[in-house]
Design a protein around this motif. Sequence first.
Motif, mmCIF file in Angstrom:
data_model
loop_
_atom_site.group_PDB
_atom_site.id
_atom_site.type_symbol
_atom_site.label_atom_id
_atom_site.label_comp_id
_atom_site.label_asym_id
_atom_site.label_seq_id
_atom_site.Cartn_x
_atom_site.Cartn_y
_atom_site.Cartn_z
ATOM 1 N N UNK A 1 0.806 -1.221 0.000
ATOM 2 C CA UNK A 1 0.000 0.000 0.000
ATOM 3 C C UNK A 1 0.842 1.275 0.000
ATOM 4 N N UNK A 2 2.096 1.198 0.420
ATOM 5 C CA UNK A 2 2.895 2.412 0.595
ATOM 6 C C UNK A 2 3.095 3.159 -0.726
ATOM 7 N N UNK A 3 3.606 2.521 -1.799
ATOM 8 C CA UNK A 3 3.768 3.277 -3.047
ATOM 9 C C UNK A 3 2.444 3.736 -3.639
ATOM 10 N N UNK A 4 1.369 2.989 -3.400
ATOM 11 C CA UNK A 4 0.056 3.410 -3.887
ATOM 12 C C UNK A 4 -0.357 4.705 -3.205
ATOM 13 N N UNK A 5 -0.118 4.802 -1.892
ATOM 14 C CA UNK A 5 -0.443 6.031 -1.175
ATOM 15 C C UNK A 5 0.458 7.187 -1.597
ATOM 16 N N UNK A 6 1.735 6.909 -1.787
ATOM 17 C CA UNK A 6 2.647 7.968 -2.229
ATOM 18 C C UNK A 6 2.198 8.556 -3.562
ATOM 19 N N UNK A 7 1.783 7.678 -4.473
ATOM 20 C CA UNK A 7 1.289 8.145 -5.770
ATOM 21 C C UNK A 7 0.046 9.015 -5.580
ATOM 22 N N UNK A 8 -0.839 8.604 -4.672
ATOM 23 C CA UNK A 8 -2.052 9.380 -4.413
ATOM 24 C C UNK A 8 -1.715 10.754 -3.847
ATOM 25 N N UNK A 9 -0.738 10.826 -2.940
ATOM 26 C CA UNK A 9 -0.344 12.114 -2.373
ATOM 27 C C UNK A 9 0.178 13.056 -3.465
ATOM 28 N N UNK A 10 1.009 12.512 -4.338
ATOM 29 C CA UNK A 10 1.579 13.336 -5.404
ATOM 30 C C UNK A 10 0.489 13.837 -6.358
ATOM 31 N N UNK A 11 -0.428 12.929 -6.743
ATOM 32 C CA UNK A 11 -1.507 13.323 -7.648
ATOM 33 C C UNK A 11 -2.420 14.360 -7.002
ATOM 34 N N UNK A 12 -2.700 14.179 -5.710
ATOM 35 C CA UNK A 12 -3.575 15.124 -5.020
ATOM 36 C C UNK A 12 -2.957 16.520 -5.002
ATOM 37 N N UNK A 13 -1.657 16.599 -4.739
ATOM 38 C CA UNK A 13 -0.991 17.900 -4.697
ATOM 39 C C UNK A 13 -1.007 18.577 -6.060
ATOM 40 N N UNK A 14 -0.741 17.780 -7.109
ATOM 41 C CA UNK A 14 -0.734 18.346 -8.465
ATOM 42 C C UNK A 14 -2.145 18.764 -8.887
ATOM 43 N N UNK A 15 -3.122 17.902 -8.609
ATOM 44 C CA UNK A 15 -4.495 18.194 -9.009
ATOM 45 C C UNK A 15 -5.039 19.429 -8.299
ATOM 46 N N UNK A 16 -4.699 19.595 -7.029
ATOM 47 C CA UNK A 16 -5.235 20.731 -6.285
ATOM 48 C C UNK A 16 -4.776 22.054 -6.877
ATOM 49 N N UNK A 17 -3.594 22.064 -7.466
ATOM 50 C CA UNK A 17 -3.079 23.293 -8.068
ATOM 51 C C UNK A 17 -3.526 23.450 -9.517
ATOM 52 N N UNK A 18 -4.432 22.606 -9.977
ATOM 53 C CA UNK A 18 -4.905 22.661 -11.362
ATOM 54 C C UNK A 18 -6.434 22.652 -11.390
ATOM 55 N N UNK A 19 -7.041 22.874 -12.549
ATOM 56 C CA UNK A 19 -8.510 22.824 -12.655
ATOM 57 C C UNK A 19 -9.093 21.443 -12.352
ATOM 58 N N UNK A 20 -8.257 20.403 -12.340
ATOM 59 C CA UNK A 20 -8.751 19.055 -12.066
ATOM 60 C C UNK A 20 -9.021 18.825 -10.589
ATOM 61 N N UNK A 21 -8.688 19.777 -9.748
ATOM 62 C CA UNK A 21 -8.862 19.603 -8.316
ATOM 63 C C UNK A 21 -10.191 20.072 -7.780
#
Length: 391
Positions: free
Chosen positions: A148-168
């Motif tokens: 689960x660890x790399x899956x969560x890390x990927x989610x954290x990265x995507x969440x940070x990128x998405x929040x700074x874009x219209x996809x968030x």
Amino acid sequence: MAPPTTVRTASGSRKLSWDVLRVGFVLLVILYHSTFIGPLVYHDILPKNLVFPHQVGASLLLVLSAYFVAATVRRGGARRGGTARWWWGKIARLLPAFFVATINAWLFLRYLAPDGWYYPGKRDLVANLLMLWHWDASWGFVDGSYWTIPVQLLAFCLAAVMWRSPLGRGVGLRVVIWAALLVPALQWHHLATRAPGSYYAMVVDGAGIFRWHLFVAGVAVWMWSTGRLRRWHFVAIEVVALAEHALQTSIVDPTTGWSTDWTAVALIALGVLAMTAAAAGPDWDRWIPPVGRRAITWLAGISYGVFLTHQTVGYVVMRRAQQLGVGPTLQTVLMVLTGVLAGWLLTRVVERPGHRWLMRWWDRVPARYGRVAVEAAVPVATPDRSQATRS
């Protein structure tokens, strides 16, 4: 009609409901590993009298993690530079304890495990520290919980990128949610019928596509509980996510056909319902006496450490106790106690100090000399103190 926003306790602290859920989900993980996976993987461990054979706890921890990602990335990104600090706070919380726990599990298997067990070499340790399991099936886990660890890390990265874009937010976020549900479903049969170890399977597993629906389920709970999602839309997302879970966890065998653990799917549904009640309803502390509240809060605070240390270390403890004549049920109790003690030590000695040091470093170096202003720093929210995850 929009649901009420999240209710907090009178003191303004985090709701006890979330701690109850976190502790319950971690306990399901330990029961699954101690009563079912342990004797299945290591045949010299005695079968248990009571068996919980359903992979539920780790999946629900991912749903819970997604809920708090959605809730906290918005607060963290409220000021300029806050999203970057939020992301760093997640990394600072997750990785130091993971690295230490991985080395500890490797040492237990290499030097304390009985003859005939998996004997990892130094290259295996490096591969586990780099989290290469999903990308190359030839690398074995030193601890099976760590998928689960790399899956969560990927989610954290995507969440940070998405929040700074219209996809968030708005329509963009809804498009992402439905794409995360439909794309894995559309490719599932192609993946299920391909030979193990194919390049396609490597990419799918490496991207964690087999668990995207769990993150969607958690984000949807947060969106509905804060009035950002209509009720019918929320129900539709959760129903599709549960169907996706049944699909992604099914096995297609040429001889026996299609098999699905419907009990696990039902338990996932109950867990999502409990999270929805915790998010939109009153705190559950009114039904729990003060002593119970303190115990639950303490266990929730060390839950990530318990998750990281209970499995491999617990298997070795169970097997060595068996040599001394300890029976199956007491072995399970010992595994639970070992996880709690080792998890507390990991939290106290590594996770919390490491997180504090890394956050201070962030505020001294990137925040001061980079693009992130010092005054934009946003403290990491209390709910993030124990990320859990895992199988």
